[in-house]
Motif scaffolding. Structure first.
Motif, PDB file in Angstrom:
ATOM      1  N   ALA A 298     -16.023  -1.702 -19.243  1.00  0.00           N
ATOM      2  CA  ALA A 298     -17.302  -2.391 -19.020  1.00  0.00           C
ATOM      3  C   ALA A 298     -18.476  -1.501 -19.418  1.00  0.00           C
ATOM      4  O   ALA A 298     -19.444  -1.963 -20.030  1.00  0.00           O
ATOM      5  N   MET A 299     -18.379  -0.211 -19.063  1.00  0.00           N
ATOM      6  CA  MET A 299     -19.457   0.713 -19.414  1.00  0.00           C
ATOM      7  C   MET A 299     -19.551   0.906 -20.920  1.00  0.00           C
ATOM      8  O   MET A 299     -20.657   0.957 -21.485  1.00  0.00           O
ATOM      9  N   GLU A 300     -18.403   1.000 -21.582  1.00  0.00           N
ATOM     10  CA  GLU A 300     -18.410   1.150 -23.033  1.00  0.00           C
ATOM     11  C   GLU A 300     -18.979  -0.097 -23.703  1.00  0.00           C
ATOM     12  O   GLU A 300     -19.728  -0.005 -24.685  1.00  0.00           O
ATOM     13  N   SER A 301     -18.635  -1.269 -23.175  1.00  0.00           N
ATOM     14  CA  SER A 301     -19.146  -2.522 -23.724  1.00  0.00           C
ATOM     15  C   SER A 301     -20.659  -2.589 -23.574  1.00  0.00           C
ATOM     16  O   SER A 301     -21.376  -2.984 -24.506  1.00  0.00           O
ATOM     17  N   ARG A 302     -21.137  -2.208 -22.396  1.00  0.00           N
ATOM     18  CA  ARG A 302     -22.584  -2.245 -22.155  1.00  0.00           C
ATOM     19  C   ARG A 302     -23.309  -1.311 -23.115  1.00  0.00           C
ATOM     20  O   ARG A 302     -24.371  -1.659 -23.646  1.00  0.00           O
ATOM     21  N   ALA A 303     -22.732  -0.120 -23.349  1.00  0.00           N
ATOM     22  CA  ALA A 303     -23.375   0.851 -24.235  1.00  0.00           C
ATOM     23  C   ALA A 303     -23.483   0.323 -25.658  1.00  0.00           C
ATOM     24  O   ALA A 303     -24.538   0.445 -26.302  1.00  0.00           O
ATOM     25  N   VAL A 304     -22.410  -0.288 -26.176  1.00  0.00           N
ATOM     26  CA  VAL A 304     -22.437  -0.765 -27.564  1.00  0.00           C
ATOM     27  C   VAL A 304     -23.349  -1.983 -27.703  1.00  0.00           C
ATOM     28  O   VAL A 304     -24.006  -2.169 -28.739  1.00  0.00           O
ATOM     29  N   ILE A 305     -23.432  -2.803 -26.659  1.00  0.00           N
ATOM     30  CA  ILE A 305     -24.349  -3.949 -26.687  1.00  0.00           C
ATOM     31  C   ILE A 305     -25.797  -3.471 -26.722  1.00  0.00           C
ATOM     32  O   ILE A 305     -26.629  -4.008 -27.474  1.00  0.00           O
ATOM     33  N   GLU A 306     -26.099  -2.431 -25.948  1.00  0.00           N
ATOM     34  CA  GLU A 306     -27.457  -1.880 -25.958  1.00  0.00           C
ATOM     35  C   GLU A 306     -27.789  -1.295 -27.328  1.00  0.00           C
ATOM     36  O   GLU A 306     -28.922  -1.434 -27.816  1.00  0.00           O
ATOM     37  N   GLN A 307     -26.799  -0.662 -27.963  1.00  0.00           N
ATOM     38  CA  GLN A 307     -27.018  -0.123 -29.305  1.00  0.00           C
ATOM     39  C   GLN A 307     -27.313  -1.245 -30.297  1.00  0.00           C
ATOM     40  O   GLN A 307     -28.227  -1.138 -31.126  1.00  0.00           O
ATOM     41  N   ALA A 308     -26.506  -2.302 -30.226  1.00  0.00           N
ATOM     42  CA  ALA A 308     -26.697  -3.432 -31.140  1.00  0.00           C
ATOM     43  C   ALA A 308     -28.058  -4.081 -30.924  1.00  0.00           C
ATOM     44  O   ALA A 308     -28.735  -4.478 -31.889  1.00  0.00           O
ATOM     45  N   LYS A 309     -28.478  -4.197 -29.668  1.00  0.00           N
ATOM     46  CA  LYS A 309     -29.804  -4.752 -29.387  1.00  0.00           C
ATOM     47  C   LYS A 309     -30.889  -3.893 -30.030  1.00  0.00           C
ATOM     48  O   LYS A 309     -31.858  -4.408 -30.615  1.00  0.00           O
ATOM     49  N   GLY A 310     -30.716  -2.590 -29.951  1.00  0.00           N
ATOM     50  CA  GLY A 310     -31.691  -1.682 -30.564  1.00  0.00           C
ATOM     51  C   GLY A 310     -31.773  -1.876 -32.071  1.00  0.00           C
ATOM     52  O   GLY A 310     -32.864  -1.868 -32.654  1.00  0.00           O
TER      53      GLY A 310
ATOM     54  N   LEU B 245     -31.040  -4.653 -33.766  1.00  0.00           N
ATOM     55  CA  LEU B 245     -31.675  -5.947 -34.039  1.00  0.00           C
ATOM     56  C   LEU B 245     -33.181  -5.890 -33.786  1.00  0.00           C
ATOM     57  O   LEU B 245     -33.973  -6.497 -34.521  1.00  0.00           O
ATOM     58  N   MET B 246     -33.574  -5.199 -32.717  1.00  0.00           N
ATOM     59  CA  MET B 246     -35.003  -5.077 -32.421  1.00  0.00           C
ATOM     60  C   MET B 246     -35.741  -4.378 -33.559  1.00  0.00           C
ATOM     61  O   MET B 246     -36.865  -4.768 -33.923  1.00  0.00           O
ATOM     62  N   ALA B 247     -35.095  -3.351 -34.155  1.00  0.00           N
ATOM     63  CA  ALA B 247     -35.724  -2.621 -35.258  1.00  0.00           C
ATOM     64  C   ALA B 247     -35.711  -3.439 -36.544  1.00  0.00           C
ATOM     65  O   ALA B 247     -36.694  -3.469 -37.286  1.00  0.00           O
ATOM     66  N   GLN B 248     -34.576  -4.101 -36.822  1.00  0.00           N
ATOM     67  CA  GLN B 248     -34.438  -4.833 -38.080  1.00  0.00           C
ATOM     68  C   GLN B 248     -35.251  -6.129 -38.093  1.00  0.00           C
ATOM     69  O   GLN B 248     -35.868  -6.475 -39.094  1.00  0.00           O
ATOM     70  N   ARG B 249     -35.234  -6.856 -36.981  1.00  0.00           N
ATOM     71  CA  ARG B 249     -35.850  -8.191 -36.959  1.00  0.00           C
ATOM     72  C   ARG B 249     -37.177  -8.236 -36.195  1.00  0.00           C
ATOM     73  O   ARG B 249     -37.773  -9.300 -36.062  1.00  0.00           O
TER      74      ARG B 249
ATOM     75  N   VAL C 215     -37.869  -7.971 -32.956  1.00  0.00           N
ATOM     76  CA  VAL C 215     -37.804  -8.841 -31.786  1.00  0.00           C
ATOM     77  C   VAL C 215     -37.732  -7.964 -30.544  1.00  0.00           C
ATOM     78  O   VAL C 215     -37.489  -6.755 -30.624  1.00  0.00           O
ATOM     79  N   ASP C 216     -37.974  -8.573 -29.369  1.00  0.00           N
ATOM     80  CA  ASP C 216     -37.875  -7.797 -28.137  1.00  0.00           C
ATOM     81  C   ASP C 216     -36.430  -7.785 -27.644  1.00  0.00           C
ATOM     82  O   ASP C 216     -35.538  -8.421 -28.247  1.00  0.00           O
ATOM     83  N   ALA C 217     -36.164  -7.081 -26.535  1.00  0.00           N
ATOM     84  CA  ALA C 217     -34.792  -6.907 -26.035  1.00  0.00           C
ATOM     85  C   ALA C 217     -34.155  -8.229 -25.654  1.00  0.00           C
ATOM     86  O   ALA C 217     -32.968  -8.467 -25.931  1.00  0.00           O
ATOM     87  N   GLU C 218     -34.913  -9.112 -25.019  1.00  0.00           N
ATOM     88  CA  GLU C 218     -34.365 -10.402 -24.608  1.00  0.00           C
ATOM     89  C   GLU C 218     -33.978 -11.256 -25.816  1.00  0.00           C
ATOM     90  O   GLU C 218     -32.916 -11.890 -25.828  1.00  0.00           O
ATOM     91  N   GLN C 219     -34.820 -11.246 -26.848  1.00  0.00           N
ATOM     92  CA  GLN C 219     -34.513 -12.009 -28.063  1.00  0.00           C
ATOM     93  C   GLN C 219     -33.306 -11.419 -28.787  1.00  0.00           C
ATOM     94  O   GLN C 219     -32.484 -12.155 -29.337  1.00  0.00           O
ATOM     95  N   ALA C 220     -33.203 -10.099 -28.789  1.00  0.00           N
ATOM     96  CA  ALA C 220     -32.067  -9.452 -29.440  1.00  0.00           C
ATOM     97  C   ALA C 220     -30.760  -9.841 -28.757  1.00  0.00           C
ATOM     98  O   ALA C 220     -29.750 -10.126 -29.420  1.00  0.00           O
ATOM     99  N   PHE C 221     -30.782  -9.860 -27.412  1.00  0.00           N
ATOM    100  CA  PHE C 221     -29.579 -10.261 -26.688  1.00  0.00           C
ATOM    101  C   PHE C 221     -29.232 -11.721 -26.974  1.00  0.00           C
ATOM    102  O   PHE C 221     -28.052 -12.071 -27.095  1.00  0.00           O
ATOM    103  N   GLU C 222     -30.242 -12.585 -27.100  1.00  0.00           N
ATOM    104  CA  GLU C 222     -29.997 -13.993 -27.389  1.00  0.00           C
ATOM    105  C   GLU C 222     -29.345 -14.160 -28.758  1.00  0.00           C
ATOM    106  O   GLU C 222     -28.467 -15.002 -28.947  1.00  0.00           O
TER     107      GLU C 222
END
Length: 234
Positions: A174-186, A188-192, A194-201
């Motif tokens: 679960a911790m590893e999953s959370r870490a990689v999701i946070e990385q992916a959000k980062g 997307l936020m840089a590329q597109r 968008v804010d963190a909530e939009q990146a998660f969506e």
């Protein structure tokens, strides 16, 4: 009787494989239960029965005959929670197919004691002898019950240890999953932009669209970004 209890109390249960613990217990039981020449422990996992440990090949052979037929004293003791004693296989009327065949292994009498666990039963402690009525004494019964309690404690300890291990592994995943999701959000936020909530969506929608786990989608984004960065550097 006191000697077998002392020996059982010395068996180390913590941080040992269940098979090693049960092997020690069966060895003590075969030596300490009056009448026992061979001893085994049958465990039930759903409909499947197996010998978790044994001392003496006669015990293993007798167990396996019962597994083949799906019935016998060790099976019925483990399933029904009843103590079953056979004083003489030559005159025993229950389990006719089993008693006819088990005499070929040398077994003449047996004692199967159910193993209690959380209000139910998980198997049986089985004791075998080449002599008739080998387990007819009160001492045999009392020793069998005492050993069965120790076996049940050992199995409970092993199950608890396994469950703790599973919980630790699940937490780590679960911790590893959370870490990689946070990385992916980062990413997307840089590329597109968008804010963190939009990146998660964006991740959630991709997960639904491709019918893949959110973590796998996130990992793909992170890995592709890393590969792209390496290609740019090259």
């Amino acid at each position: 009787m006191e000697e077998i209890l002392r020996e059982l109390s010395r068996v180390v249960l913590v941080d040992r494989a269940l098979n090693d613990v049960l092997t020690d217990i069966t060895r003590i039981a075969a030596r300490g239960i009056p009448g026992a020449e061979a001893t085994s422990i049958t465990l039930l996992r759903g409909e499947k029965a197996f010998t978790a440990a044994h001392h003496g090949e006669m015990a293993l052979a007798a167990d396996e005959l019962q597994y083949e037929q799906g019935s016998g004293p060790c099976m019925d003791a483990g399933r029904g929670g009843v103590l079953l004693r056979v004083d003489d296989m030559r005159t025993e009327q229950r389990w006719p197919d089993y008693v006819a065949r088990v005499q070929q292994t040398g077994v003449r009498s047996s004692l199967s004691v159910p193993l209690p666990y959380q209000g139910s039963w998980i198997g049986a402690l089985n004791n075998y002898s080449t002599r008739p009525a080998a387990f007819a004494s009160p001492e045999s019964l009392r020793a069998g019950l005492d050993v069965a309690e120790v076996v049940a404690v050992a199995v409970a300890n092993a199950d608890a240890h396994h469950q703790l291990g599973e919980q630790a592994r699940n937490m780590r995943v679960a911790m590893e999953s959370r870490a990689v999701i946070e990385q992916a959000k980062g990413v997307l936020m840089a590329q597109r932009r968008v804010d963190a909530e939009q990146a998660f969506e964006i991740l959630r929608e991709a997960s639904q669209r491709y019918n893949r786990k959110l973590r796998d989608i996130a990992l793909g984004i992170v890995e592709s970004t890393g590969e792209g960065a390496r290609r740019t550097a090259d």
